[in-house]
Design a protein around this motif. Structure first.
Motif, PDB file in Angstrom:
ATOM      1  N   VAL A   8     -29.841  13.236 -27.105  1.00  0.00           N
ATOM      2  CA  VAL A   8     -30.741  12.103 -27.170  1.00  0.00           C
ATOM      3  C   VAL A   8     -29.703  11.242 -26.809  1.00  0.00           C
ATOM      4  O   VAL A   8     -28.733  11.007 -27.169  1.00  0.00           O
ATOM      5  CB  VAL A   8     -31.728  11.049 -28.379  1.00  0.00           C
ATOM      6  CG1 VAL A   8     -32.522   9.975 -28.467  1.00  0.00           C
ATOM      7  CG2 VAL A   8     -33.167  11.948 -29.402  1.00  0.00           C
ATOM      8  N   MET A   9     -29.720   9.804 -25.644  1.00  0.00           N
ATOM      9  CA  MET A   9     -29.266   9.478 -25.330  1.00  0.00           C
ATOM     10  C   MET A   9     -29.733   8.075 -24.252  1.00  0.00           C
ATOM     11  O   MET A   9     -30.710   7.884 -24.294  1.00  0.00           O
ATOM     12  CB  MET A   9     -28.466  10.288 -23.633  1.00  0.00           C
ATOM     13  CG  MET A   9     -29.430  10.693 -22.682  1.00  0.00           C
ATOM     14  SD  MET A   9     -28.099  11.541 -21.596  1.00  0.00           S
ATOM     15  CE  MET A   9     -28.581  13.367 -22.613  1.00  0.00           C
ATOM     16  N   PRO A  10     -29.264   6.854 -24.634  1.00  0.00           N
ATOM     17  CA  PRO A  10     -29.850   5.843 -24.684  1.00  0.00           C
ATOM     18  C   PRO A  10     -30.170   5.911 -23.076  1.00  0.00           C
ATOM     19  O   PRO A  10     -29.487   6.052 -22.360  1.00  0.00           O
ATOM     20  CB  PRO A  10     -29.238   5.111 -24.998  1.00  0.00           C
ATOM     21  CG  PRO A  10     -27.559   5.406 -24.719  1.00  0.00           C
ATOM     22  CD  PRO A  10     -28.179   7.008 -25.154  1.00  0.00           C
ATOM     23  N   ILE A  11     -30.656   5.325 -22.428  1.00  0.00           N
ATOM     24  CA  ILE A  11     -31.320   4.923 -20.507  1.00  0.00           C
ATOM     25  C   ILE A  11     -31.915   3.385 -20.964  1.00  0.00           C
ATOM     26  O   ILE A  11     -32.635   2.617 -22.031  1.00  0.00           O
ATOM     27  CB  ILE A  11     -32.278   5.915 -20.367  1.00  0.00           C
ATOM     28  CG1 ILE A  11     -33.533   5.737 -21.406  1.00  0.00           C
ATOM     29  CG2 ILE A  11     -31.672   7.170 -20.760  1.00  0.00           C
ATOM     30  CD1 ILE A  11     -34.849   7.140 -20.274  1.00  0.00           C
ATOM     31  N   GLN A  12     -31.980   2.959 -19.414  1.00  0.00           N
ATOM     32  CA  GLN A  12     -32.512   1.461 -19.114  1.00  0.00           C
ATOM     33  C   GLN A  12     -33.232   2.073 -18.193  1.00  0.00           C
ATOM     34  O   GLN A  12     -32.897   3.278 -16.849  1.00  0.00           O
ATOM     35  CB  GLN A  12     -31.656   1.192 -18.413  1.00  0.00           C
ATOM     36  CG  GLN A  12     -32.464  -0.287 -18.490  1.00  0.00           C
ATOM     37  CD  GLN A  12     -32.588  -1.883 -19.679  1.00  0.00           C
ATOM     38  OE1 GLN A  12     -31.387  -0.545 -20.400  1.00  0.00           O
ATOM     39  NE2 GLN A  12     -33.454  -2.597 -19.781  1.00  0.00           N
ATOM     40  N   SER A  13     -34.723   1.982 -18.184  1.00  0.00           N
ATOM     41  CA  SER A  13     -35.687   3.131 -17.086  1.00  0.00           C
ATOM     42  C   SER A  13     -36.609   1.579 -16.364  1.00  0.00           C
ATOM     43  O   SER A  13     -36.619   0.368 -17.469  1.00  0.00           O
ATOM     44  CB  SER A  13     -37.121   3.644 -18.180  1.00  0.00           C
ATOM     45  OG  SER A  13     -36.561   5.104 -18.665  1.00  0.00           O
ATOM     46  N   TRP A  14     -36.931   1.650 -15.566  1.00  0.00           N
ATOM     47  CA  TRP A  14     -37.109   0.525 -14.244  1.00  0.00           C
ATOM     48  C   TRP A  14     -38.392   1.217 -13.751  1.00  0.00           C
ATOM     49  O   TRP A  14     -38.134   2.710 -13.377  1.00  0.00           O
ATOM     50  CB  TRP A  14     -36.350   0.548 -13.202  1.00  0.00           C
ATOM     51  CG  TRP A  14     -35.157  -0.427 -13.550  1.00  0.00           C
ATOM     52  CD1 TRP A  14     -34.491  -0.123 -14.703  1.00  0.00           C
ATOM     53  CD2 TRP A  14     -35.536  -1.902 -13.694  1.00  0.00           C
ATOM     54  NE1 TRP A  14     -33.370  -1.166 -14.143  1.00  0.00           N
ATOM     55  CE2 TRP A  14     -34.195  -2.326 -14.077  1.00  0.00           C
ATOM     56  CE3 TRP A  14     -36.433  -2.957 -13.324  1.00  0.00           C
ATOM     57  CZ2 TRP A  14     -33.666  -3.681 -13.971  1.00  0.00           C
ATOM     58  CZ3 TRP A  14     -35.632  -3.739 -13.207  1.00  0.00           C
ATOM     59  CH2 TRP A  14     -34.840  -4.783 -14.012  1.00  0.00           C
ATOM     60  N   TYR A  15     -39.682   1.061 -13.672  1.00  0.00           N
ATOM     61  CA  TYR A  15     -41.072   1.605 -13.792  1.00  0.00           C
ATOM     62  C   TYR A  15     -41.844   0.613 -12.983  1.00  0.00           C
ATOM     63  O   TYR A  15     -42.000  -0.830 -13.672  1.00  0.00           O
ATOM     64  CB  TYR A  15     -41.673   2.834 -14.164  1.00  0.00           C
ATOM     65  CG  TYR A  15     -41.628   1.813 -15.374  1.00  0.00           C
ATOM     66  CD1 TYR A  15     -43.071   1.363 -15.943  1.00  0.00           C
ATOM     67  CD2 TYR A  15     -40.610   1.725 -17.004  1.00  0.00           C
ATOM     68  CE1 TYR A  15     -43.119   0.065 -17.627  1.00  0.00           C
ATOM     69  CE2 TYR A  15     -40.333   1.590 -18.739  1.00  0.00           C
ATOM     70  CZ  TYR A  15     -42.100   0.524 -18.443  1.00  0.00           C
ATOM     71  OH  TYR A  15     -41.902   0.298 -19.539  1.00  0.00           O
TER      72      TYR A  15
END
Length: 110
Positions: free
Chosen positions: A36-43
């Motif tokens: 598990v790793m932190p991400i920033q999602s744009w969608y």
């Protein structure tokens, strides 16, 4: 015949929800390892551009278990339409791949 392996990818925003998914996968022996790793999602969702802090989940498993992994993730996931995609592992350290095979051994009733 050589076993085929894959990584299944999903994401989540609620840590408790993510923990439930991870524990179910490991408890049912559908995954050898979940990272598990932190991400920033744009969608784009329902006509709007969105941005969300999420966590990316990488599930190491056997390709033959993909449908069971998908069912497990869907049954626990809080999202209306979660990302669940499979990426093949085309090669890897033989000992590591053997470990995945050994750990991903669900009972027949799963």
């Amino acid at each position: 015949m050589q076993e085929e392996y894959c990584i299944v990818i999903t994401s989540f925003s609620d840590d408790e929800n993510g923990t439930h998914i991870i524990e179910a996968l490991l408890d049912k022996r559908l995954a050898a390892c979940v990272q598990v790793m932190p991400i920033q999602s744009w969608y784009r969702w329902q006509g709007k551009i969105c941005c969300a802090s999420e966590k990316l989940m990488l599930i190491k498993t056997k390709r033959s278990l993909y449908n069971k992994v998908e069912d497990c993730v869907r049954s626990w996931h809080a999202y209306e339409l979660p990302e669940i995609i499979q990426l093949p592992i085309t090669d890897g350290l033989p000992g590591y791949l053997g470990w995945i095979s050994k750990e991903c051994d669900p009972p027949a009733s799963c």
